[in-house]
Design a protein around this motif. Structure first.
Motif, short mmCIF file in Angstrom:
data_model
loop_
_atom_site.label_atom_id
_atom_site.label_comp_id
_atom_site.label_asym_id
_atom_site.label_seq_id
_atom_site.Cartn_x
_atom_site.Cartn_y
_atom_site.Cartn_z
N THR A 1 83.34 67.47 65.72
CA THR A 1 83.42 68.07 63.62
C THR A 1 82.15 68.84 63.21
N ILE A 2 82.71 70.31 62.93
CA ILE A 2 82.15 71.20 62.09
C ILE A 2 82.35 71.43 60.91
N ASP A 3 80.93 70.82 59.80
CA ASP A 3 81.24 70.81 58.28
C ASP A 3 82.38 70.13 58.20
N GLY A 4 82.94 69.03 58.60
CA GLY A 4 84.22 68.46 58.09
C GLY A 4 85.35 69.04 58.73
N GLU A 5 85.44 70.08 59.49
CA GLU A 5 86.68 70.56 60.49
C GLU A 5 86.41 70.24 61.35
N SER B 1 91.89 71.55 58.96
CA SER B 1 91.09 71.32 58.04
C SER B 1 91.95 70.34 57.15
#
Length: 98
Positions: free
Chosen positions: A20-24, A39
């Protein structure tokens, strides 16, 4: 392209790595080396298919959780699952879940 029957069971494959990176959520298919980013409602669906589940159950859950028409959710879920199947990120079993 893989057909998605709403009575079929779908489940995430074991052949991918997720982070997970910045909610994605970013998925890497170890077999193909291809990435897919999820996303919006995508991570919610991805979480639901960690165990075999029927698309109709996903649709019902999303309709209950979000203020969206059932037909629109069904079309979006079907399109999303077809994309994941084409990228070999899910397995589709034509026999319904028990």
């Amino acid at each position: 392209m893989v057909a998605i029957d709403f009575e079929s069971a779908v489940v995430a494959t074991d052949d991918c790595v997720t982070t997970t990176i910045d909610g994605e959520i970013v998925l890497l298919n170890n077999e193909t080396g291809r990435y897919q980013g999820l996303s919006g409602v995508g991570p919610d669906i991805w979480e639901r298919i960690q165990e075999p589940t029927e698309p109709v159950d996903i649709v019902s859950a999303l309709v209950g959780e979000y203020d969206v028409e059932r037909d629109r959710v069904a079309n979006d879920v079907e399109r999303f699952l077809k994309t994941l199947a084409a990228e070999q990120l899910i397995k589709v079993d034509a026999s319904p879940t028990p």
